[in-house]
Design a protein around this motif. Structure first.
Motif, short mmCIF file in Angstrom:
data_model
loop_
_atom_site.label_atom_id
_atom_site.label_comp_id
_atom_site.label_asym_id
_atom_site.label_seq_id
_atom_site.Cartn_x
_atom_site.Cartn_y
_atom_site.Cartn_z
N PRO A 417 39.34 41.23 58.24
CA PRO A 417 39.03 41.32 56.80
C PRO A 417 40.17 40.87 55.91
O PRO A 417 39.95 40.41 54.79
N GLU A 418 41.44 40.99 56.42
CA GLU A 418 42.57 40.59 55.59
C GLU A 418 42.51 39.12 55.21
O GLU A 418 42.92 38.73 54.10
N HIS A 419 42.03 38.27 56.20
CA HIS A 419 41.95 36.83 55.87
C HIS A 419 40.98 36.59 54.73
O HIS A 419 41.24 35.78 53.81
N VAL A 420 39.83 37.30 54.71
CA VAL A 420 38.85 37.14 53.63
C VAL A 420 39.42 37.69 52.32
O VAL A 420 39.22 37.11 51.24
N MET A 421 40.15 38.82 52.42
CA MET A 421 40.72 39.43 51.21
C MET A 421 41.75 38.50 50.58
O MET A 421 41.81 38.37 49.34
N ASN A 422 42.56 37.84 51.42
CA ASN A 422 43.54 36.89 50.89
C ASN A 422 42.85 35.75 50.14
O ASN A 422 43.28 35.34 49.06
N PHE A 476 37.77 39.78 30.90
CA PHE A 476 37.39 40.76 31.91
C PHE A 476 38.16 40.54 33.21
O PHE A 476 38.70 41.48 33.80
N HIS A 477 38.22 39.30 33.66
CA HIS A 477 38.89 39.03 34.94
C HIS A 477 40.41 39.16 34.82
O HIS A 477 41.05 39.67 35.75
N LYS A 478 40.99 38.72 33.71
CA LYS A 478 42.44 38.77 33.54
C LYS A 478 42.93 40.20 33.40
O LYS A 478 43.91 40.61 34.02
N ARG A 479 42.26 40.98 32.55
CA ARG A 479 42.76 42.31 32.21
C ARG A 479 42.29 43.39 33.16
O ARG A 479 42.95 44.42 33.29
N ILE A 480 41.15 43.17 33.82
CA ILE A 480 40.57 44.27 34.60
C ILE A 480 40.33 43.88 36.05
O ILE A 480 40.94 44.44 36.98
N PHE A 481 39.44 42.90 36.29
CA PHE A 481 38.90 42.72 37.63
C PHE A 481 39.96 42.26 38.63
O PHE A 481 40.00 42.75 39.77
N LEU A 482 40.83 41.31 38.22
CA LEU A 482 41.87 40.85 39.13
C LEU A 482 42.81 41.99 39.53
O LEU A 482 43.15 42.15 40.71
N LEU A 485 41.00 44.29 41.95
CA LEU A 485 40.91 43.71 43.30
C LEU A 485 42.25 43.83 44.04
O LEU A 485 42.28 44.09 45.25
N GLU A 486 43.37 43.64 43.31
CA GLU A 486 44.68 43.69 43.95
C GLU A 486 45.01 45.08 44.50
O GLU A 486 45.82 45.21 45.42
N THR A 487 44.38 46.11 43.97
CA THR A 487 44.63 47.47 44.49
C THR A 487 44.04 47.66 45.88
O THR A 487 44.36 48.63 46.56
N TYR A 488 43.14 46.74 46.31
CA TYR A 488 42.52 46.85 47.64
C TYR A 488 43.15 45.89 48.64
O TYR A 488 42.57 45.62 49.69
N THR A 489 44.34 45.38 48.33
CA THR A 489 45.00 44.42 49.22
C THR A 489 45.22 45.01 50.61
O THR A 489 45.01 44.33 51.63
N CYS A 491 43.57 47.59 51.93
CA CYS A 491 42.35 48.16 52.52
C CYS A 491 41.16 47.29 52.12
O CYS A 491 40.29 47.72 51.34
N PRO A 492 41.12 46.05 52.61
CA PRO A 492 40.11 45.09 52.16
C PRO A 492 38.68 45.53 52.45
O PRO A 492 37.76 45.16 51.71
N GLU A 493 38.48 46.33 53.51
CA GLU A 493 37.11 46.73 53.85
C GLU A 493 36.50 47.66 52.80
O GLU A 493 35.29 47.89 52.79
N LEU A 494 37.34 48.19 51.90
CA LEU A 494 36.84 49.08 50.84
C LEU A 494 36.60 48.34 49.51
O LEU A 494 36.27 48.97 48.50
N VAL A 495 36.78 47.02 49.51
CA VAL A 495 36.71 46.28 48.25
C VAL A 495 35.30 46.30 47.64
O VAL A 495 35.12 46.03 46.45
N GLY A 496 34.30 46.65 48.45
CA GLY A 496 32.94 46.75 47.91
C GLY A 496 32.86 47.76 46.78
O GLY A 496 32.06 47.61 45.85
#
Length: 749
Positions: A417-422, A476-482, A485-489, A491-496
């Motif tokens: 999953p790390e490869h997909v998360m990257n 939205f993406h600059k201030r929030i979503f990105l 997402l980086e907080t799940y670096t 633990c990528p399997e929890l990114v859902g």
């Protein structure tokens, strides 16, 4: 001049006396058709005695009543010599028109000239009031002028200053009064021009033109008065220093000091106060010289600060353009990643060479000139610099990883999953940078005054059409979503969970997709314009703007692919359920976007599609229709030639539409649908299996007067539609049963 029959006073018969016509003489028209001889006689006597100008002729429309007309004829002959003016008695308007052209007569006398006596009186009153005001002001100013000429000049500064202040105050008072008079005159001009303003095709009559000329004459009279100024001889030389440049003040002081010393040297009887004043002036000159030097130093520092701030901002802008112009697709190779990394590090070195100073240094170095506005400018510049350096650092780390990946030997290991998360994080950062580049390099430039001449008419005030809600998506993406997402670096399997938490905000993509056809149509109109080409040149983009406008559509589609990959490599892991739910939600957004794009293409439906409830399904089918007329069933077309229809299944109705030819390019190449038939879900039934083909089913009205045989492209599609329709019908049945129970309860109650 026309006398109205309702005006019994002599003043009621006067019209404005035109200065240009006074020497030629006047013709008076008196309308007494509905009056008596006694009134007519009084009017003629007043005119002959009081008319203030040369009177050539009086035309009288005599009374129309038989008795009064007879009396008028008789008494007129008897008193003809009493009137002292030539008088002609007329019997009708036709007789009047023999003497005077219709264009010179008012409408009540069969003419075409518009005349309102009330308006004339109003204009005349205002004009005389304005004339009296100008006259009074002129007399007062003459008195003031004589006072100025006769006032003796004072010998000391205080007396001269007091006198100057008093006379300046009177002058300012006069100017205020003159401003009020000018304002009154302008209002009078507007009132006189009112007929032309209401009807541009009309023109002013001679009276109005004469009034207009009179007001302009008074304006010309006020102009020299408005430029009133005090004699300079009243003011001691040093009292005018506020009107001189600093160097002129210094030269003036030096000259006065020199004259004072010459006076002292040339005369034995000079008062000691002259020397004291010379010394005082010399000290003032020295202090002023020092203040000017200090001010020059501060201005020089301010110029240097602004130059350095501009240098910082330019470095940031160039860096943004460089980041946006780096071809990310080429960075997937080792050579491409190393080249981009080298370019990045070289640019960072220019920052070290040119931007050695930090914000704390600025506060210390320029503390004596920093006001609130400058402090804000410095703060914004350094915030922009810090933000860019953060972007540089993230890009540098990513490029180093890509360069390092290419040097590692390929090992046959199972994907993780790390490869997909990257990939998710790298593409998300690149996506945010691309949006920022478009918004700054294109959208912001539409508000740049220097670029305004390059913007074509078709693109003016169309920023929201061309870019849709891209700014909202970027924020939205600059201030929030990105950041989320980086907080799940780790633990990528929890990114859902991240997708599920922000699924509501991701609905903004529906709005962007709805606007995309309009955006693409506008882009095709303006793609070759100088403005678009110039922006692309500044950005050094190889791809056109249309490629970047497609990025949000590609991004929302990319999420479902990445989630599918993440699910594939996270089976049995914690968070796999959330990943599946996130994928379903993203697919739901894509389906809603797709369905709504079809729905907005329906034409010819007279109702409100929103009243039909949520759109559940839509698709194309072959349809045969039968209508029962009496006891005979009639096929609309031959049984072996079905109609091609696009069906839209709503919660409350099923719509049949005809798909039209696709036209245009890109997003413009979208189908349109002509509405043909509507079946209410409250009045239909369904037969799951129709004769002849397992892919067919029937939809019919409750009375079976209308039967539609529908053929899907596959049994799977047919099953999905039949299941959804039955679900709706079952829900309606249960709702009806519930209503029956409620009614039974009320009846038994």
């Amino acid at each position: 001049m026309h006398a109205n029959t309702e005006d019994s006073m002599v003043s009621g018969i006067y019209c404005p006396l035109l200065l240009s016509a006074a020497g030629v003489g006047f013709i008076v028209v008196i309308d007494r058709r509905r009056d008596r001889w006694t009134c007519l006689k009084g009017t003629l006597l007043r005119i002959s005695g009081w008319f203030p100008a040369n009177l050539r002729l009086v035309l009288v429309l005599r009374p129309s009543a038989i008795l009064q007309r007879t009396l008028s004829d008789v008494f007129f002959k008897l008193h003809k010599d009493d009137f002292k003016v030539p008088v002609i008695m007329l019997s009708s308007l036709a007789d009047l028109h023999f003497y005077i052209e219709r264009s010179q007569l008012t409408q009540e006398l069969g003419g075409s000239q518009y005349y309102c006596h009330k308006t004339w009186i109003s204009h005349r009153t205002d004009l005389e009031s304005f004339a009296a005001l100008v006259k009074r002001m002129a007399e007062r100013l003459q008195v003031f002028g004589r006072e100025l000429a006769e006032t003796e000049l004072p010998n000391n500064l205080l007396t001269a200053s007091n006198l100057l202040n008093a006379q300046t105050s009177r002058k300012d008072s006069f100017k205020e009064e003159m401003a009020g008079a000018l304002s009154q005159g302008r209002r009078l001009l507007e009132n006189i021009r009112e007929p032309v303003r209401r009807d541009p095709d009309s023109s002013l009559n001679p009276d109005q033109l004469e009034n207009l000329a009179t007001v302009f004459f008074f304006f010309l009279s006020l102009r020299p008065l408005n430029n009133l100024s005090l004699p300079i001889t009243l003011v001691p030389p040093l009292l005018l220093t506020q009107f001189l440049s600093p160097q002129e003040v210094l030269d003036r002081v030096r000259s006065v000091v020199a004259e004072g010393h010459c006076l002292i040297d040339s005369s034995q009887n000079v008062d000691n106060t002259v020397a004291v004043k010379c010394d005082e002036l010399q000290r003032v000159r020295e202090n002023l010289t020092q203040e000017l030097k200090d001010k020059r130093t501060m201005l020089t520092q301010a110029m240097e600060l602004h130059r350095r701030l501009e240098m910082v901002c330019k470095w940031c802008d160039d860096g943004i353009y460089m980041l946006a112009s780096q071809p990310l697709d080429k960075c997937q190779s080792q050579e491409g990643a190393e080249s981009a990394l080298s370019e990045l590090e070289c640019y960072l070195e220019t920052a070290n060479e040119k931007q050695q100073w930090e914000i704390s240094t600025v506060w210390l170095e320029y503390e004596n000139i920093l006001n609130n506005e400058l402090r804000e400018q410095v703060k914004r510049a350094f915030e922009k610099k810090a933000s860019l350096q953060e972007m540089f650092e993230r890009r540098r780390v990513s490029l180093k990883k890509l360069a390092a990946k290419q040097t590692r030997p390929v090992q046959p290991v199972a994907p993780r999953p790390e490869h997909v998360m990257n990939e998710l994080l790298e593409t998300e950062r690149a996506y945010v940078e691309e949006l920022m580049c478009v918004l700054q390099g294109y959208a912001a430039e539409m508000d740049n005054p220097s670029m305004a001449p390059l913007i074509p008419a078709a693109l003016q005030n169309k920023k929201d059409v061309l870019f849709g809600n891209m700014q909202e998506i970027y924020n939205f993406h600059k201030r929030i979503f990105l950041k989320e997402l980086e907080t799940y670096t780790d633990c990528p399997e929890l990114v859902g969970r991240c997708f599920l938490d922000w699924m509501g905000e991701l609905q903004i993509y529906e709005k962007y997709c709805h606007n995309k056809p309009r955006s693409e149509s506008l882009w095709r109109q303006c793609s070759d314009c100088t403005f678009i080409q110039e922006c692309q040149k500044k950005l050094e983009h190889k791809l056109g703007l249309d490629s970047y406008l497609l990025k949000p559509v590609q991004r929302i589609t990319k999420y479902q692919l990445l989630l599918k990959e993440m699910i594939k490599y996270s089976k049995g892991c914690e968070g796999s359920v959330e990943l599946q739910a996130a994928l379903s939600s993203i697919l739901g957004i894509l389906k809603a976007v797709n369905d709504s794009m079809h729905l907005i293409a329906i034409t010819g439906y007279e109702g409100n599609l929103g009243d039909l409830g949520r759109l559940l399904m839509q698709g194309s089918f072959s349809v045969w229709a039968e209508h029962k007329r009496g006891h005979v069933k009639v096929m609309e077309l031959a049984r072996f030639k079905p109609m091609q229809r696009h069906l839209f299944l709503h919660q409350k109705a099923l719509l049949f539409c005809k798909r039209r030819e696709e036209s245009g390019e890109g997003y413009e190449k979208a189908p349109s649908y002509s509405f043909k038939q509507e079946l209410s879900m409250a009045a239909i039934g369904i037969t799951e299996h129709a004769k002849g083909d397992s892919k067919k089913f029937e939809v019919w009205s409750r009375s079976r007067d209308e039967v539609y045989t529908v053929q899907a492209v596959s049994e799977e599609v047919k099953t999905i539609w039949v299941t959804e329709i039955r679900k709706l019908l079952t829900g309606q049945l249960e709702a009806c049963k519930g209503m029956d129970l409620v009614l039974d309860w009320f009846v038994n109650k």
